[in-house]
Structure formats: structure tokens, C-alpha cells
Scaffold this motif. Structure first.
Motif, mmCIF file in Angstrom:
data_model
loop_
_atom_site.group_PDB
_atom_site.id
_atom_site.type_symbol
_atom_site.label_atom_id
_atom_site.label_comp_id
_atom_site.label_asym_id
_atom_site.label_seq_id
_atom_site.Cartn_x
_atom_site.Cartn_y
_atom_site.Cartn_z
ATOM 1 N N ASN A 78 -22.212 -30.040 5.863
ATOM 2 C CA ASN A 78 -23.868 -29.836 5.251
ATOM 3 C C ASN A 78 -24.170 -28.862 7.042
ATOM 4 O O ASN A 78 -25.530 -28.162 6.544
ATOM 5 N N ILE A 79 -23.886 -29.421 8.277
ATOM 6 C CA ILE A 79 -24.092 -28.721 9.039
ATOM 7 C C ILE A 79 -24.585 -27.355 9.248
ATOM 8 O O ILE A 79 -25.355 -26.862 9.557
ATOM 9 N N ALA A 80 -22.912 -26.884 8.723
ATOM 10 C CA ALA A 80 -22.962 -25.606 8.684
ATOM 11 C C ALA A 80 -24.637 -24.492 7.465
ATOM 12 O O ALA A 80 -24.720 -23.678 7.494
ATOM 13 N N ILE A 81 -24.026 -25.445 6.673
ATOM 14 C CA ILE A 81 -25.290 -25.301 5.248
ATOM 15 C C ILE A 81 -26.403 -25.270 6.180
ATOM 16 O O ILE A 81 -27.294 -24.343 5.644
ATOM 17 N N TRP A 82 -27.399 -26.135 6.602
ATOM 18 C CA TRP A 82 -28.438 -26.392 7.629
ATOM 19 C C TRP A 82 -28.777 -25.490 8.521
ATOM 20 O O TRP A 82 -29.671 -24.306 8.491
ATOM 21 N N ARG A 83 -27.413 -25.413 8.835
ATOM 22 C CA ARG A 83 -27.276 -24.152 9.523
ATOM 23 C C ARG A 83 -28.138 -22.631 9.756
ATOM 24 O O ARG A 83 -28.436 -21.419 9.956
ATOM 25 N N THR A 84 -27.056 -22.160 8.154
ATOM 26 C CA THR A 84 -27.111 -21.264 8.007
ATOM 27 C C THR A 84 -28.812 -20.516 7.298
ATOM 28 O O THR A 84 -29.629 -19.908 7.641
ATOM 29 N N ARG A 85 -29.197 -21.487 6.458
ATOM 30 C CA ARG A 85 -30.541 -21.805 6.072
ATOM 31 C C ARG A 85 -31.356 -21.955 6.944
ATOM 32 O O ARG A 85 -32.771 -20.937 7.381
ATOM 33 N N GLN A 86 -31.558 -22.466 8.615
ATOM 34 C CA GLN A 86 -32.446 -22.038 9.836
ATOM 35 C C GLN A 86 -31.887 -20.837 9.829
ATOM 36 O O GLN A 86 -32.976 -20.103 10.234
ATOM 37 N N SER A 87 -31.034 -19.968 10.239
ATOM 38 C CA SER A 87 -30.777 -18.492 10.527
ATOM 39 C C SER A 87 -32.073 -17.621 9.295
ATOM 40 O O SER A 87 -32.220 -16.921 9.916
ATOM 41 N N PHE A 88 -31.345 -18.106 8.212
ATOM 42 C CA PHE A 88 -32.050 -17.475 7.663
ATOM 43 C C PHE A 88 -33.780 -17.653 7.133
ATOM 44 O O PHE A 88 -34.852 -16.502 7.641
ATOM 45 N N LEU A 89 -34.256 -18.550 7.737
ATOM 46 C CA LEU A 89 -35.919 -19.270 7.301
ATOM 47 C C LEU A 89 -36.035 -17.992 9.755
ATOM 48 O O LEU A 89 -37.280 -17.449 9.165
ATOM 49 N N ARG A 90 -35.279 -18.094 10.009
ATOM 50 C CA ARG A 90 -35.943 -17.916 11.311
ATOM 51 C C ARG A 90 -35.999 -16.278 11.356
ATOM 52 O O ARG A 90 -36.486 -15.767 11.879
ATOM 53 N N THR A 91 -35.040 -15.276 10.678
ATOM 54 C CA THR A 91 -34.839 -14.244 10.401
ATOM 55 C C THR A 91 -36.377 -13.626 9.604
ATOM 56 O O THR A 91 -36.513 -12.986 10.791
ATOM 57 N N LYS A 92 -36.577 -14.187 8.741
ATOM 58 C CA LYS A 92 -37.709 -13.994 7.768
ATOM 59 C C LYS A 92 -38.958 -13.662 8.755
ATOM 60 O O LYS A 92 -39.237 -13.355 8.784
ATOM 61 N N LYS A 93 -39.035 -15.178 9.536
ATOM 62 C CA LYS A 93 -40.283 -15.667 9.906
ATOM 63 C C LYS A 93 -40.055 -14.298 11.108
ATOM 64 O O LYS A 93 -41.260 -14.050 11.763
ATOM 65 N N ARG A 94 -39.044 -14.104 12.503
ATOM 66 C CA ARG A 94 -39.218 -13.755 13.484
ATOM 67 C C ARG A 94 -38.905 -11.806 13.318
ATOM 68 O O ARG A 94 -39.539 -11.522 14.189
ATOM 69 N N ARG A 95 -38.132 -11.935 12.590
ATOM 70 C CA ARG A 95 -37.527 -10.572 12.233
ATOM 71 C C ARG A 95 -37.349 -9.892 11.136
ATOM 72 O O ARG A 95 -36.894 -9.784 10.964
ATOM 73 N N PRO A 96 -39.112 -9.702 10.460
ATOM 74 C CA PRO A 96 -38.833 -8.736 9.186
ATOM 75 C C PRO A 96 -38.167 -7.529 8.790
ATOM 76 O O PRO A 96 -37.345 -7.225 7.531
ATOM 77 N N ASP A 97 -38.086 -7.533 9.597
ATOM 78 C CA ASP A 97 -37.053 -5.980 9.913
ATOM 79 C C ASP A 97 -36.222 -6.100 9.832
ATOM 80 O O ASP A 97 -35.115 -5.769 8.607
ATOM 81 N N MET A 98 -35.615 -7.217 9.886
ATOM 82 C CA MET A 98 -34.198 -7.265 10.233
ATOM 83 C C MET A 98 -33.666 -7.687 9.136
ATOM 84 O O MET A 98 -32.465 -7.537 8.430
ATOM 85 N N ALA A 99 -34.609 -8.806 8.170
ATOM 86 C CA ALA A 99 -34.367 -9.810 7.414
ATOM 87 C C ALA A 99 -34.231 -8.524 6.096
ATOM 88 O O ALA A 99 -33.603 -8.306 5.323
ATOM 89 N N GLU A 100 -35.160 -7.329 6.073
ATOM 90 C CA GLU A 100 -34.849 -6.069 4.988
ATOM 91 C C GLU A 100 -33.963 -5.216 4.531
ATOM 92 O O GLU A 100 -33.564 -5.395 4.193
ATOM 93 N N ARG A 101 -33.134 -5.411 6.321
ATOM 94 C CA ARG A 101 -32.023 -4.334 5.768
ATOM 95 C C ARG A 101 -31.024 -6.010 5.433
ATOM 96 O O ARG A 101 -29.589 -5.438 5.768
#
Length: 137
Positions: A78-101
Motif C-alpha cells: 500500500n505504501i508503494a501504491i501511495w508513493r506511485t500515485r503521489q509521484s503521478f500527482l506531483r509530476t502532473k501538477k509541477r512538471r506538465p512537460d514531464m507528464a506529457e512525455r
């Protein structure tokens, strides 16, 4: 004469020493044995195309902010899943250029710690079709 140029960002410094140290550090850390464990760099921001998840320390509550309960649960999956989801959220919010790639399918193919069902949930979450629970689950 210069045959290659490396940029560490868009800002001006007083000299080249600090950028040279930053480049040297970023390269040296990839040499086997420089860091104690491969996870020291494979789990960090940019390695997989995502920003790193949030980090927490003690005390459990500080200035009214609490560590998400999932991180205190001891359930490593569950911790690994939470961390992954947080990485998704942070990337989309802070670095949309990275999220797009970011290629979710390639990432899921190389990610061996999740079951097929968990990978589908992460895929849905990345595409914005997840359950919206991002703090404690």
C-alpha cells in the motif's frame, strides 16, 4: 572550441564552479559503488520520468500537518501504491512537460512490484480515472 553544451537550467550564476560541481555530482552518482544502493538513484525524481513522492519524518504531526496514515501502516504494498500515485500527482501538477512525455505503458511494463490488477488501477489513476483517494490510500 566547444563541441557539446550542457544546461542545468535557466538562471545566471557568478561563475562556472557550481554548475560544474552539479554536473560532476549527477554523473558520479551513477558509477557503481559511489552510492550504497542502486535504489538511491533509481527511486529519485527524473529517473523513471516522474517526480519523486513526498518525504516525511518524525514527529507524526508537525504544525498541524500529519503523516498520511498509509505510511505508518507497515503495509509495504500500500505504501508503494501511495508513493506511485503521489509521484503521478506531483509530476502532473509541477512538471506538465514531464507528464506529457511520460509513457505509462512502458513504465508499467518495467515495474515488477505490482500485480496486474494494481497496474490497471495505477493506469486508470494516471489517466485521471482513479478513485480520487490520494492522501491515505
Amino acid at each position: 572550441m566547444c563541441d557539446e553544451e550542457i544546461s542545468i537550467g535557466d538562471f545566471v550564476l557568478t561563475g562556472g564552479e557550481i554548475p560544474a560541481m552539479a554536473v560532476a555530482d549527477s554523473i558520479c552518482r551513477l558509477i557503481p559503488g559511489v552510492l550504497s544502493d542502486e535504489e538511491c538513484f533509481t527511486g529519485e525524481s527524473h529517473w523513471s520520468g516522474l517526480l519523486e513522492y513526498p518525504q516525511y519524518s518524525r514527529p507524526e504531526t508537525w504544525h498541524g500537518m500529519s503523516i498520511p496514515s498509509v505510511l505508518l501502516s507497515g503495509n509495504h504494498k500500500n505504501i508503494a501504491i501511495w508513493r506511485t500515485r503521489q509521484s503521478f500527482l506531483r509530476t502532473k501538477k509541477r512538471r506538465p512537460d514531464m507528464a506529457e512525455r511520460f509513457d505509462i505503458e512502458s513504465w508499467l511494463t518495467n515495474e515488477g512490484q505490482f500485480t496486474k490488477k494494481e497496474k490497471q488501477k495505477l493506469r486508470d489513476y494516471w489517466k485521471g480515472e482513479g478513485d480520487g483517494q490520494d492522501q491515505n490510500t
